[in-house]
Design an enzyme around this catalytic site. Sequence first.
Site, PDB file in Angstrom:
ATOM      1  N   ASN A  78      28.846  35.261  13.365  1.00  0.00           N
ATOM      2  CA  ASN A  78      28.013  35.429  14.558  1.00  0.00           C
ATOM      3  C   ASN A  78      26.628  35.746  13.991  1.00  0.00           C
ATOM      4  OD1 ASN A  78      30.088  35.060  16.437  1.00  0.00           O
ATOM      5  ND2 ASN A  78      30.695  37.205  16.298  1.00  0.00           N
ATOM      6  N   LYS A 129      29.572  28.866  12.667  1.00  0.00           N
ATOM      7  CA  LYS A 129      30.403  29.026  13.858  1.00  0.00           C
ATOM      8  C   LYS A 129      29.586  28.421  14.988  1.00  0.00           C
ATOM      9  CE  LYS A 129      32.303  32.726  16.825  1.00  0.00           C
ATOM     10  NZ  LYS A 129      32.646  34.160  16.896  1.00  0.00           N
ATOM     11  N   GLU A 187      32.816  30.986  21.255  1.00  0.00           N
ATOM     12  CA  GLU A 187      32.549  32.351  21.751  1.00  0.00           C
ATOM     13  C   GLU A 187      31.064  32.600  21.966  1.00  0.00           C
ATOM     14  OE1 GLU A 187      34.618  34.898  18.888  1.00  0.00           O
ATOM     15  OE2 GLU A 187      36.474  34.693  20.049  1.00  0.00           O
ATOM     16  N   ASP A 215      44.368  33.242  16.730  1.00  0.00           N
ATOM     17  CA  ASP A 215      43.375  34.131  16.119  1.00  0.00           C
ATOM     18  C   ASP A 215      43.967  35.246  15.275  1.00  0.00           C
ATOM     19  OD1 ASP A 215      41.030  35.290  15.451  1.00  0.00           O
ATOM     20  OD2 ASP A 215      40.566  36.112  17.423  1.00  0.00           O
ATOM     21  N   GLU A 230      41.831  43.254  11.532  1.00  0.00           N
ATOM     22  CA  GLU A 230      41.424  43.329  12.940  1.00  0.00           C
ATOM     23  C   GLU A 230      42.626  43.499  13.862  1.00  0.00           C
ATOM     24  OE1 GLU A 230      39.322  39.869  14.367  1.00  0.00           O
ATOM     25  OE2 GLU A 230      39.341  40.593  16.440  1.00  0.00           O
TER      26      GLU A 230
END
Length: 689
Positions: A185, A262, A266, A339, A367
């Site tokens: 991101n 990316k 998202e 994911d 995560e």
Amino acid sequence: MKVTISIFILLFVAHNIQAEDGHELWLRGKSTGSVNVVCSKSSPTINIAKLELQQCWRGETGASVILTIKQDKLIKSDGFKLSTEGIQANTDLGILYGVYELLRRQQIEETVKMEIVNPSYELRLLNHWDNLNGSIERGYAGYSIFWRKGKDAFDVTEKDKVLWKEYARANASIGINGAVLDNVNASPLMLTVEYLERVKAIAEVLRPYGIKTYLSVKFSSPSLIGRLKTSDPSDPKVIEWWNSKVKEIYKIIPDFGGFLIKANSEGQPGPQDFGRTHADGANMLADALKPFGGIVMWRAFVYKTSDEDRAKQAYSEFMPLDGQFRDNVIIQVKNGPIDFQPREPFSPLFGAMKKTSVMPELQITQEYLGHSIHLVFLASMWEEFLKSDTYQEGEGSTVARCTDGSIFSQTHTAIAGVSNIGLDTNWCGHHFAQANWYAFGRLAWNNKLNSEQIANEWIRLTFYNKLEENNGSITFSDDWLENFLAPIKKMMLESREAAVNYMMPLGLHHIFAANEHYGPGPWWAPKGMRKDWTPPYYHQASKDGIGFDRTSSGSNAVSQYHEPLKSQYSDPKTCPDELLLWFHHLPWNFQMKDERSLWDEMCYRYDEGLQQVRKFQKLWDQVQSYVDSERFIHVQNKLSEQSVNAQVWKDACILYFQQFSEMPIPYYIEPTVNSLEDIIEADKKRLGR
Ligand code: GCW
């Protein structure tokens, strides 16, 4: 009083084992042995190799080692030839990797014989999800080792350089040869000159250890920092902007590796914003990088709010583009179709994209596996993934072979792991999380290694008692092997299945609490929320049953798998129990292979997971005398937290799903202790509602 006494006892028992903070990772301390290194060449990399031998030699004292750089066709890229005389390689880096291999073998008492050792993948990369302000997305071990905010954000201090060097050394010792330094991101600021100058400083420290730097870039950078009206990849001005940006980067960092992107995922910008395809976007960047030897790693982690099952979307999007990518583009695919869940089947893109280089992306940072609180050894999961047979080119077309060039003639072969490294003294937050960094590197180097071998190596390196070294050499006692290594290895190898059991057994997935993805949240579905971001979308629990129907009567995601998998997964009788609710929606009284009802089996597994963690606690307590007190207490505390949390997972899921099953909890299961209302209330509080 009790606490003081136990601390006293602990210190007394462990008094002869020096406290360790874990900062040295699996490279603990120098040796007192001596060696005569014979090598005519000198270079920054060779000099490191020589120094490592001199400082860490644990072979016969006074022996000679010959380092030879000589071309040999059987030695590939970073590979080397090991023998009792020394190490031969085509490159300086090959020598360095050979030295680390030799030293590791000495430390773990593995024999050295004549052998050629070649890496499975050409590019073995860590992806850092580090933000430029120093925070780390999904990082659980403190702030970034590369970036920070504040007045000294761009100062390159001695402390920075020492840390980067330690980082480089640790990576090189397990064969990692690339690092993407910023979050996927991405911030457009990454490509501004101040940040590029910092990359230059990092690259200088990493270079002699063979680690190339790569950057995640934002697709809309031309309009965000280049002041262009568009970032359309077919616009000549945009193309020109990227060309000159790439030129500028190579001027600053001559061995720059390339970009990771990316895009259209998202909320990130991408070529589809301009009516172009992923191939158009990736190729434009690939053309800019090509003259300098750079590559593009383009992520396939894409999904939209649509009626199409999220698990199917990456395949639907990328399969039609197979063959359209430049040869310096690699499609980076997460191991599973959704994911990084505790368990997923492999992504059906592996082996299916036959005319494109495809690389696996694994997540080292936990995560979805208990952050840096839970002890979960991920090598078992990665081994399961790499050994999964895709059947795409007949039996034996494992994911490993479909991605390492054994089956398809990929221009590039690569593998990436999302790093779990931060500024914490022990780097990873949990001492056992270091094993996951280690395991990733070892598997990237040799994708045929099994998790048992990796655990065996790591435990020996990380926990041998330094005081028992004799003239530099290490001999593990039978007592240590039986009463420490064996049980700890067993615990590590069981730990991933334990986490699956207490979090999401039988193919359940993504029922995590919102945002943090730590605790349970199967109930979470606020009004207006994207449904594919809510757990009920994934578990589909109702009075009639539970699970996501991905057969032909449902989303038909099974059709993306090659036969015989498609048929095997389609039938609940042949679908492995581990993936049952991933592919099927089944009634609560569905009869399992062991004759329990689905409901009973689910309760059993949730409880089993909790019991496993309790067993790990006991086991750790039993090995107290073999571990220094600092690391012992640290891990003991983490395990106790994990056990409390595993109880919450079990109680929350059993009680929540019971509202639908309306069936009793089987008598042979320990009763729940928390109330569902309390757990939900605590979760709401956490979310600030
Ligand atoms: O799993 C999701 C994570 C995001 C991450 C994203 C991705 C970097 O929750 O934090 O963003 O995957 O892989 O892009």
